[in-house]
Write an enzyme that holds these catalytic residues in place. Structure first.
Site, PDB file in Angstrom:
ATOM      1  N   CYS B 240       0.704  -1.246   0.002  1.00 45.75           N
ATOM      2  CA  CYS B 240      -0.031  -0.031   0.072  1.00 45.75           C
ATOM      3  C   CYS B 240       0.936   1.187  -0.053  1.00 45.75           C
ATOM      4  O   CYS B 240       1.626   1.525   0.845  1.00 45.75           O
ATOM      5  CB  CYS B 240      -0.799  -0.029   1.498  1.00 45.75           C
ATOM      6  SG  CYS B 240      -1.892   1.574   1.197  1.00 45.75           S
ATOM      7  N   ASN B 249       1.146  -8.243  -0.312  1.00 48.72           N
ATOM      8  CA  ASN B 249      -0.116  -9.255  -0.073  1.00 48.72           C
ATOM      9  C   ASN B 249       0.254 -10.507   0.025  1.00 48.72           C
ATOM     10  O   ASN B 249       1.520 -10.999   0.077  1.00 48.72           O
ATOM     11  CB  ASN B 249      -0.443  -8.971  -1.493  1.00 48.72           C
ATOM     12  CG  ASN B 249      -1.204  -7.844  -2.013  1.00 48.72           C
ATOM     13  OD1 ASN B 249      -2.308  -7.662  -1.707  1.00 48.72           O
ATOM     14  ND2 ASN B 249      -0.656  -6.917  -2.912  1.00 48.72           N
TER      15      ASN B 249
END
Lengths: 326, 326
Positions: B240, B249
């Protein structure tokens, strides 16, 4: 809820590392681990020093560790001879690996599963030789309980039957070990549920590796099955020298973060754990270590189970300050 | 049991990478992912190209992806303008991030939470403008649902209330996202259990990061809470960009291995997934990627859920052969 995190770095970690950590450094590391709140540490193994020279000083490390207040001192022993040496050094408990895989058992300790059970019986009998009032705990971790890199899948019925036989020969506690890093959470939940049902208070803890990134996922599944003791290794040091490709114990600091965040108390301080990690790394120059928490620290608003909010970044490895003296 | 793995690498992965993958390469990668069995892929985002130039070709990637038989094509859109562009390009579904944290919402999309909900209402209303017979799915992932690196802890009551409001304004499915990588399994189980109870069939999937090594552990907890859709990124590409330190992720191939080993079918082939990973890596020279399975492959005796035993090492990255032409 509380969980016992049993640190295996000084044994499982160091035995997989080529360089030998100096004895004084090992002692300092074990002391730092205890100061961080670890209540049980596997400080070494009593194996043939010709085979694992890193462990030749196990007795000396044990003799210091048993002077640490409140610490349970464990050593791994492969056989009666090792158990005798460990008991003489003064350990509180010995832990004996018994493989559920015949092939792995032969490769690892040069015994069949049956011979290994008989050896465990002799270790249990050893306790009657000891001075009255001197107790020696005997644990077994059933290795390759979830699969074997040599043999492949292992029958769950056989694992549970083996655990039952080990209790019969006098073992205090039988845990399950995934040193080859093949366990998955569904299997973990199933097998530990059966173990707890069959063995009751003789059912022991879980020893997971993170070979496929699944280590903490397996912890979640084991917690649901009622497991309350988990082996882990600071900085993820370790592996299984006889299982090619199977590297990486679950990382103590990542495990502690997850448990505390879940509201499960471990009694361990993450900043002090980082201090112990620094000591370990100083004693193994150039050695690769692992773990996420050391990089990112705790999140904003993190609190230990039942505790107040901790400072942001707790448990993070100290970064060198710009301009600081090296 | 079946689970839908929703691949977000071409969106969440690429938007966190500085170098732009050439459009033709993106298209080849998406095709390889679909060939590996992925049934849903988030192929890009319709954001301001000045802000994320890597995503400037999203429409072109979508136009190719929607020709792939059986594939559900998603795009992330931050607002109505993006949704319009995505719908024009022909996506099947748009996914809109709505932050549960005011501070993160302002930093990420320059809207308050309230403004973001109203924007979602306008996106849902957009659907009536589209040709009859042309459907457009609208999903929301509630970001910072488990905590915020800026704001700290987020009220669980507020997250559930926000999810309810999003359903009221017309969203088909509301999932929960841990893009800042602070979620723990106890929290995941609690929050998804509530979401499923409150939203019923409008309750959506889970988007976890692996910032503290807890990604797959959170999957196990979410599975117990009834979650059946999981976002993941091939090679763990992504993070992010507006949450410092929050990288990674969960890794698609590690997730698929774990689910299949647990007996949960994903429909995905691990060797073909490695082929898709090779294509991704070729398109991002020098880019760091992650994941365990690519290093070690499946274990001896591994079988896909309900399938026959797969060859040992399935899903392992191809090692260069000694003497092979480079």
């Amino acid at each position: 809820m509380e969980v016992l995190v049993s640190e295996v770095g000084p044994r499982d970690g160091l035995q997989s590392v080529k360089q030998a950590m100096p004895t004084g450094h090992k002692i300092a590391w074990v002391r730092a681990l205890a100061a961080a709140g670890l209540q049980e540490i596997e400080v070494g193994s009593f194996v043939n020093p010709a085979r694992l020279p890193q462990m030749a000083d196990a007795a000396e490390v044990v003799r210091d560790a048993v002077t640490i207040d409140g610490l349970t001192v464990l050593a791994l022993v492969p056989n009666l001879k090792g158990a005798r040496r460990a008991a003489e050094a003064g350990v509180h408990k010995v832990t004996i690996p018994v493989s559920a895989s015949e092939q792995h058992s032969l490769a690892n300790v040069n015994m069949t599963c049956e011979q290994a059970v008989e050896e465990v019986r002799r270790v249990c009998a050893l306790r009657t030789e000891l001075d009255a009032g001197r107790s020696l705990g005997v644990e077994v971790g059933i290795s390759t309980a979830f699969g074997c890199t040599l043999q492949g899948p292992i029958s769950e019925d056989w694992v549970i039957a083996l655990a039952g036989r080990l209790v019969e020969v006098g073992v205090d506690s039988v845990g399950l070990s995934d040193g080859t890093g093949t366990a998955n959470p569904a299997q973990v939940r199933r097998l530990f549920t059966r173990l707890n049902r069959e063995l009751g208070d003789r059912a022991g803890g879980a020893h997971f590796h993170n070979t496929r990134g699944q280590g903490l996922a397996n912890v979640v599944a084991a917690l649901e099955a009622g497991v309350t003791t988990f082996d882990a290794s600071l900085g993820g040091l370790g592996g299984c020298p006889y299982s090619p490709g199977a590297t990486g114990n679950i990382v103590t600091e990542d495990l502690v973060w997850m448990l505390e965040a879940m509201g499960i108390s471990t009694g361990i301080d993450l900043d002090r754990l980082m201090e112990a990690r620094r000591i370990m790394e100083d004693g193994l120059p150039g050695q690769e270590t692992y773990g996420y928490l050391a990089e990112v620290g705790t999140e904003k608003g993190f609190r230990y189970a039942g505790g107040p909010i901790a400072p942001e970044g707790t448990g993070r490895r100290q970064q060198p300050q710009p301009g600081a003296t090296a």
